[in-house]
Write a protein that holds these residues in place. Structure first.
Motif, PDB file in Angstrom:
ATOM      1  N   THR A 136      40.258  49.695  30.901  1.00  0.00           N
ATOM      2  CA  THR A 136      40.042  51.299  30.141  1.00  0.00           C
ATOM      3  C   THR A 136      40.263  52.168  31.712  1.00  0.00           C
ATOM      4  N   GLY A 137      41.022  52.902  31.654  1.00  0.00           N
ATOM      5  CA  GLY A 137      39.795  54.691  32.868  1.00  0.00           C
ATOM      6  C   GLY A 137      41.080  55.268  32.494  1.00  0.00           C
ATOM      7  N   THR A 138      42.021  55.609  33.594  1.00  0.00           N
ATOM      8  CA  THR A 138      43.297  56.374  34.359  1.00  0.00           C
ATOM      9  C   THR A 138      43.659  56.492  35.199  1.00  0.00           C
ATOM     10  N   VAL A 139      44.756  56.257  35.403  1.00  0.00           N
ATOM     11  CA  VAL A 139      46.161  56.268  36.950  1.00  0.00           C
ATOM     12  C   VAL A 139      46.606  57.474  37.252  1.00  0.00           C
ATOM     13  N   ASN A 140      46.372  58.285  37.984  1.00  0.00           N
ATOM     14  CA  ASN A 140      47.449  59.816  37.949  1.00  0.00           C
ATOM     15  C   ASN A 140      47.378  60.293  36.853  1.00  0.00           C
ATOM     16  N   GLY A 141      46.248  60.460  35.354  1.00  0.00           N
ATOM     17  CA  GLY A 141      46.277  60.981  34.004  1.00  0.00           C
ATOM     18  C   GLY A 141      46.791  60.195  33.529  1.00  0.00           C
ATOM     19  N   GLU A 142      47.877  58.687  33.972  1.00  0.00           N
ATOM     20  CA  GLU A 142      48.574  57.960  32.913  1.00  0.00           C
ATOM     21  C   GLU A 142      47.269  56.496  32.074  1.00  0.00           C
TER      22      GLU A 142
END
Length: 326
Positions: A234-240
């Protein structure tokens, strides 16, 4: 570097050093990294004259050799004794060997080092120098780790490079944390030269540690098991929204065969774990970026070190701290 034929054995000529009226031909058998040959002659054939070299500047000043005895499959000490030490002695290079005794040894060495460091270690040793050296160093890298990402991304033959290469700035990044823990201590930021990753990659690095005696094969062994039952991150990478594999990388390759990027520059890889095998067939594909932001809770990997992240990690390129001979 070129090859000469001697009977049925091919030899790679690393260089020819001239001292007065005498020449020393330095060579090794193809595929045999453990044995060097030093042949002294008074006359040099025309076919070998293009191998002549002068002692490079990075070997003319202060030279320290760090031998990381537990890196990879623990071959650094043997390689120093059989190859590096005889080569430096033949070249007339005065040097000081520094053997590691713990996981903090390179950090401790780094604080007082100047000049050139011949580093028998993996990417973690480079990370220690980048983070703890008080002055800019020139690194001659002898690959003794498991993945050896920096070596595989920049260098083809470590001995030829040491004799004939030139130093270039090694690209660095800084990763800043909102809240993170490394070795039980709060961590605000650190420098790196290889990778910051979340998801599949830090899980792979962490769980393969117990198979260290298998060298780089340990990653393949553990990866096969992990891919059978893909995990959810879970989480985001550069908002994705996070997929399975996310990495900010400064290098083209993570090992000798696994290509992640087209250039040695800050790039972002964000893909599903089902696409990872593309790394062995032309590269995963990575976007040039100026900044990567991870929002996550869990393990992230910084140049092989496992950091517990609780919040945000921001990766940005910073001015180079070291030079690497390539």
């Amino acid at each position: 570097m070129s090859q000469s034929q001697s009977g049925d054995v091919q030899e790679e000529i690393l260089g020819v050093l001239r001292r007065g009226a005498e020449y020393t031909i330095i060579s090794q058998k193809s595929g045999d990294k453990w044995n060097l040959r030093f042949l002294k002659v008074s006359k040099l054939s025309l076919s070998l004259r293009h191998h002549l070299f002068d002692l490079p500047l990075h070997l003319q000043g202060e030279v320290n050799v760090i031998i990381s005895i537990v890196s990879g499959i623990c071959e650094a000490s043997k390689y120093y004794t059989q190859v590096i030490s005889p080569l430096l002695n033949t070249l007339g290079v005065t040097h000081k060997p520094l053997y590691t005794t713990s996981c903090t040894s390179i950090k401790e060495f780094a604080q007082s080092l100047t000049g050139t460091v011949i580093l028998l270690s993996g990417d973690g040793g480079v990370n220690d120098l980048v983070n703890y050296a008080k002055s800019g160093l020139i690194i001659v890298l002898i690959p003794m780790g498991s993945g050896n990402a920096i070596y595989n991304s920049y260098i083809k033959n470590e001995l030829y490079t040491m004799l004939r290469g030139s130093p270039i700035p090694l690209p660095n990044f800084e990763v800043s944390f909102s809240q993170a823990i490394l070795d039980g201590k709060q961590l605000e930021s650190m420098l790196g030269a290889v990778i910051v990753s979340y998801g599949f990659h830090p899980t792979l690095v962490d769980e393969s540690e117990k198979y260290r005696e298998y060298g780089a094969k340990r990653f393949e062994m553990v990866a096969e098991e992990l891919l059978k039952k893909p995990r959810k991150y879970t989480g985001t990478v550069n908002g994705e929204e996070m997929k399975g594999y996310a990495a900010a990388t400064m290098v083209k390759k993570l090992d000798s065969d696994f290509e992640v990027s087209a250039e040695n520059e800050l790039r972002l890889i964000h893909t599903d774990t089902s696409d990872l095998m593309k790394g062995y067939h032309g590269g995963l594909g990575a976007w040039r970026v100026d900044r990567v932001e991870f929002q996550a809770r869990g393990k992230i990997c910084v140049d092989g070190l496992i950091v517990e992240l609780m919040g945000q990690a921001v990766v940005e390129e910073v001015p180079s701290r070291m030079k690497l001979v390539i």
